[in-house]
Design an enzyme around this catalytic site. Structure first.
Site, short mmCIF file in Angstrom:
data_model
loop_
_atom_site.label_atom_id
_atom_site.label_comp_id
_atom_site.label_asym_id
_atom_site.label_seq_id
_atom_site.Cartn_x
_atom_site.Cartn_y
_atom_site.Cartn_z
N ALA A 281 71.77 -7.32 -82.54
CA ALA A 281 72.85 -8.19 -82.08
C ALA A 281 72.92 -8.30 -80.56
CB ALA A 281 74.19 -7.67 -82.61
N ASP B 213 70.32 -0.84 -70.21
CA ASP B 213 70.96 -0.44 -71.46
C ASP B 213 71.21 1.06 -71.51
OD1 ASP B 213 70.65 -3.10 -72.02
OD2 ASP B 213 69.08 -2.81 -73.53
#
Length: 386
Positions: free
Chosen positions: A127, A176
């Site tokens: 996602a 990230d």
């Protein structure tokens, strides 16, 4: 509702026949702004979210790592001395790649014990919310503790990136892992991806009556596939043609020269990165000076740049952004690597139900799959659980 931590404990016992010695967790992340800037040595502004990956671990008496998860029916087992990117594949490349990368970045693994590990996650896969970095960061903090390596969070972020680049084969930057490891409640992580300097910046969304709505289009993506790698290669080619170490060194005033030097496609890739870096800086400044209600236009401009210059959006992402804006969101953009994934929309709290309903109706009218929609808050980074 069952707590994921209880589920992980129970499943660890079922899989391995004994109880874990501890639990660790790490969050996914949403990138408020600054997409595809990290591997160009630029700026990014993500925040950790309140959806987490949780792992249970117990040390072994030998030097075998055995990892299991909710993602696969069978455990994967390998001796620590046999760890190498060539030996790793599938989902287990993420946790086992971290163990390998720890040894590559200064930690001595010659005498550390093996471990049994079980992993489960609340972070949606594919996602654009960095489910991979959540796994890597949880494993990194767990092994750092039980192996008594005493590495700082910056180094652990580099470990996670190395694991993803080499063991998984995805050419991602360090954003990230940095968000997952450094996140704080109600704050974003303003990250300089060249120096790895990170500053925690208060967001103030709750106080301003704003909620962060995530629209998962359910169109899955993978960083290990060609689109992401092609964009990175194009950026590197642009930097070489402009004679700079990275696109971080190209500024707004340099774009006219870049247009003359580069072919149209490479120029548009470069323009996205250059303008996105500036948008990150402008977002941080605007938050400090005017508060979160003033950043919507920057989010909108970021999406246009990703759609038109970087060409990583999709019809589903575009529809979610447009519908959110038309129904009261102050700003919206796709978030993550692109080619599917999710949209982040900053929405006044009392308008969230209406925005969600409008997006679901728009997707149905377009013949798209029903999107998964949920709100998130900025959360604490990787930690040991109770």
């Amino acid at each position: 509702m069952t707590d994921i931590r209880d589920t992980v404990r129970d499943e660890f016992l079922r899989r391995f026949g004994h109880r874990p010695s501890g639990l660790w967790s790490a969050p996914g992340r949403v990138n408020l702004i600054g997409e595809h800037t990290d591997y160009n040595d630029g700026y990014a502004f993500p925040f950790a979210i309140d959806r987490r990956t949780v792992l249970a671990l117990r040390q072994r008496d030998d030097r075998v790592l055995r990892v299991a998860s909710s993602f696969a029916p069978d455990a994967v087992e390998i001796a620590i001395d046999e760890l190498s990117p060539e030996r790793l594949n599938g989902w287990s490349a993420y946790p086992l790649g971290v163990a390998w990368a720890l040894g590559q970045l200064g930690a001595s693994l010659s005498s550390v014990p093996g471990a049994d590990v079980y992993i489960d996650s609340e972070v949606p896969i594919g996602a654009g919310l960095s489910s991979s970095a959540a796994i890597e960061s949880a494993v990194a903090v767990a092994l750092d503790e039980v192996w008594r390596l005493d590495l700082d969070r910056r180094t652990l972020a580099e470990v996670g990136q190395l694991a993803e680049n080499r063991a998984v084969g995805a050419p991602t930057g360090i954003m990230d892992q940095s968000a997952s490891l450094l996140g704080r409640t109600d704050a974003g992580v303003f990250l300089d991806c060249r120096s790895l300097a990170a500053e925690v910046i208060p967001l103030g969304f709750d106080a301003a009556g704003l909620q962060t709505l995530i629209v998962d289009t359910t169109v899955s993506h993978s960083h290990a596939t060609g689109g992401y790698a092609a964009r990175r290669a194009s950026c590197e080619a642009g930097a070489r043609a402009l004679g700079v170490p990275a696109l971080r060194d190209v500024h707004l005033g340099d774009l006219e020269r870049a247009r003359a030097v580069l072919d149209d496609e490479t120029f548009r890739r470069v323009r996205h990165v250059v303008t996105e870096n500036q948008r990150v800086l402008d977002t941080v400044r605007t938050l400090r000076e005017h508060g979160p209600a003033a950043i919507g236009g920057l989010l909108d401009a970021s999406h246009v740049s990703m759609r038109d210059d970087f060409e990583i959006s999709s019809p589903e992402l575009d529809l979610a952004v447009e519908t959110a804006r038309e129904n009261g969101a102050i700003g919206a953009r796709m978030t993550g690597g692109g080619f599917g994934g999710a949209v982040i929309a900053l929405v006044p709290r009392d308008l969230v139900p209406a925005v969600r309903a409008a997006i679901e109706a728009a997707f149905s009218a377009a013949g798209f799959a029903v999107p998964e929609q949920f709100t998130v808050r900025a959360a604490q980074g990787a930690t040991r659980e109770r």
